[in-house]
Motif scaffolding. Sequence first.
Motif, PDB file in Angstrom:
ATOM      1  N   PHE A 213       0.823  -1.208   0.000  1.00  0.00           N
ATOM      2  CA  PHE A 213       0.000   0.000   0.000  1.00  0.00           C
ATOM      3  C   PHE A 213       0.857   1.258   0.000  1.00  0.00           C
ATOM      4  CE2 PHE A 213      -2.721  -3.312   1.717  1.00  0.00           C
ATOM      5  CZ  PHE A 213      -3.828  -3.177   0.898  1.00  0.00           C
ATOM      6  N   HIS A 214       2.078   1.155   0.472  1.00  0.00           N
ATOM      7  CA  HIS A 214       2.998   2.289   0.381  1.00  0.00           C
ATOM      8  C   HIS A 214       3.289   2.596  -1.087  1.00  0.00           C
ATOM      9  CE1 HIS A 214       6.251   5.015   1.506  1.00  0.00           C
ATOM     10  NE2 HIS A 214       7.002   4.414   0.595  1.00  0.00           N
ATOM     11  N   GLN A 215       3.540   1.546  -1.856  1.00  0.00           N
ATOM     12  CA  GLN A 215       3.813   1.731  -3.282  1.00  0.00           C
ATOM     13  C   GLN A 215       2.569   2.239  -4.011  1.00  0.00           C
ATOM     14  OE1 GLN A 215       6.875   1.507  -4.377  1.00  0.00           O
ATOM     15  NE2 GLN A 215       7.556   0.891  -2.354  1.00  0.00           N
ATOM     16  N   ILE A 216       1.414   1.737  -3.621  1.00  0.00           N
ATOM     17  CA  ILE A 216       0.166   2.198  -4.238  1.00  0.00           C
ATOM     18  C   ILE A 216      -0.035   3.687  -3.979  1.00  0.00           C
ATOM     19  CG2 ILE A 216      -2.352   2.031  -4.112  1.00  0.00           C
ATOM     20  CD1 ILE A 216      -2.015  -0.959  -3.592  1.00  0.00           C
ATOM     21  N   ALA A 217       0.235   4.116  -2.749  1.00  0.00           N
ATOM     22  CA  ALA A 217       0.067   5.534  -2.405  1.00  0.00           C
ATOM     23  C   ALA A 217       1.044   6.413  -3.190  1.00  0.00           C
ATOM     24  CB  ALA A 217       0.255   5.735  -0.909  1.00  0.00           C
ATOM     25  N   LEU A 218       2.237   5.912  -3.448  1.00  0.00           N
ATOM     26  CA  LEU A 218       3.199   6.682  -4.230  1.00  0.00           C
ATOM     27  C   LEU A 218       2.728   6.875  -5.664  1.00  0.00           C
ATOM     28  CD1 LEU A 218       6.602   5.151  -3.022  1.00  0.00           C
ATOM     29  CD2 LEU A 218       5.557   7.316  -2.332  1.00  0.00           C
ATOM     30  N   PHE A 223      -4.332  10.374  -0.805  1.00  0.00           N
ATOM     31  CA  PHE A 223      -5.768  10.235  -0.580  1.00  0.00           C
ATOM     32  C   PHE A 223      -6.292   8.918  -1.138  1.00  0.00           C
ATOM     33  CE2 PHE A 223     -10.123  10.668  -2.169  1.00  0.00           C
ATOM     34  CZ  PHE A 223     -10.794  10.968  -0.992  1.00  0.00           C
ATOM     35  N   TRP A 224      -6.039   8.666  -2.408  1.00  0.00           N
ATOM     36  CA  TRP A 224      -6.561   7.443  -3.009  1.00  0.00           C
ATOM     37  C   TRP A 224      -5.854   6.207  -2.469  1.00  0.00           C
ATOM     38  CZ3 TRP A 224     -11.097   7.465  -4.852  1.00  0.00           C
ATOM     39  CH2 TRP A 224     -11.614   8.604  -5.472  1.00  0.00           C
ATOM     40  N   GLY A 225      -4.600   6.363  -2.079  1.00  0.00           N
ATOM     41  CA  GLY A 225      -3.903   5.251  -1.433  1.00  0.00           C
ATOM     42  C   GLY A 225      -4.580   4.850  -0.139  1.00  0.00           C
ATOM     43  N   ASN A 226      -5.018   5.854   0.646  1.00  0.00           N
ATOM     44  CA  ASN A 226      -5.737   5.575   1.892  1.00  0.00           C
ATOM     45  C   ASN A 226      -7.096   4.944   1.622  1.00  0.00           C
ATOM     46  OD1 ASN A 226      -3.653   6.585   3.440  1.00  0.00           O
ATOM     47  ND2 ASN A 226      -4.553   8.628   3.649  1.00  0.00           N
ATOM     48  N   VAL A 227      -7.786   5.444   0.603  1.00  0.00           N
ATOM     49  CA  VAL A 227      -9.087   4.875   0.244  1.00  0.00           C
ATOM     50  C   VAL A 227      -8.939   3.410  -0.147  1.00  0.00           C
ATOM     51  CG1 VAL A 227     -10.976   4.962  -1.438  1.00  0.00           C
ATOM     52  CG2 VAL A 227     -10.106   7.084  -0.431  1.00  0.00           C
ATOM     53  N   ILE A 228      -7.940   3.120  -0.952  1.00  0.00           N
ATOM     54  CA  ILE A 228      -7.707   1.731  -1.385  1.00  0.00           C
ATOM     55  C   ILE A 228      -7.349   0.854  -0.193  1.00  0.00           C
ATOM     56  CG2 ILE A 228      -6.176   0.253  -2.746  1.00  0.00           C
ATOM     57  CD1 ILE A 228      -6.031   2.573  -4.779  1.00  0.00           C
TER      58      ILE A 228
END
Length: 254
Positions: A213-218, A223-228
């Motif tokens: 999820f760290h990579q997704i947020a990058l 915001f969308w990383g937190n939503v995911i």
Amino acid sequence: MITRLLKLTAWPMTPPKPYSFFHIFLCLAGISFSICLAVFLSRRRRDPVRRLFLCGLILAVSEVYKQLFLTLVAHPGVYDWWYFPFQLCSIPMYLCLILPLLPEGGRRTAATFLQDFGLLGGFMALAEPSGLMHPYITLTLHGFIWHFILIFTGVTCFLSPLPCRSRRGFLRALPLFLVCCLIALFINWAAGPDTNIDMFYISPYHPSQQVVFHQIALITGIFWGNVIYVAAAAFGAFLIHLGLLILSRRLSTR
């Protein structure tokens, strides 16, 4: 006086590596013991609320010890907000403590949360244990035992009549999870960007600290990383709820 007593338990250790023999052996032993103990106690047909309340007391006492140890021994005179007790894995402590005070509907909601999100938090933290490894034996054991207790409480709820068994029963726990996420987000926002606080790993200032999820947020942005991340946690808990529902139906037909 308190500091002296705490220092007596400040046994140093080299933090074990994730997926080392220590990690795998301790997880297998602790998870097996937690499940077997929950099954054994469920057959004694005593009030599961009392067992869950006792788990809450054990978690609360151990959390007080951890907070005092971190503040007075590990980081003398400095409070590390990273360890503020409002993570997903902290919520079962509060729910277990208030469980006897809740009306029937509230108990069902809390028990469903303990079953679904408690098991999710317990297993996921043990699967990715970097946050459990400390340079002190007591803190390392605290982290592992805490999550073993989460598994015990989750299985205890599953084996009791407390949680909601239907697919829609998951919807009882979901609003509680989302409210906790909002509280965690508010705490992170109020603490500001200069602290390392990251309740529920959904800081509005920094990418999630969780692997993947760290990579997704990058890529997607914070915001969308937190939503995911929140959606993935809810979906994971739903899969646990669904799996336990199927298991309970199979057990009832035997």
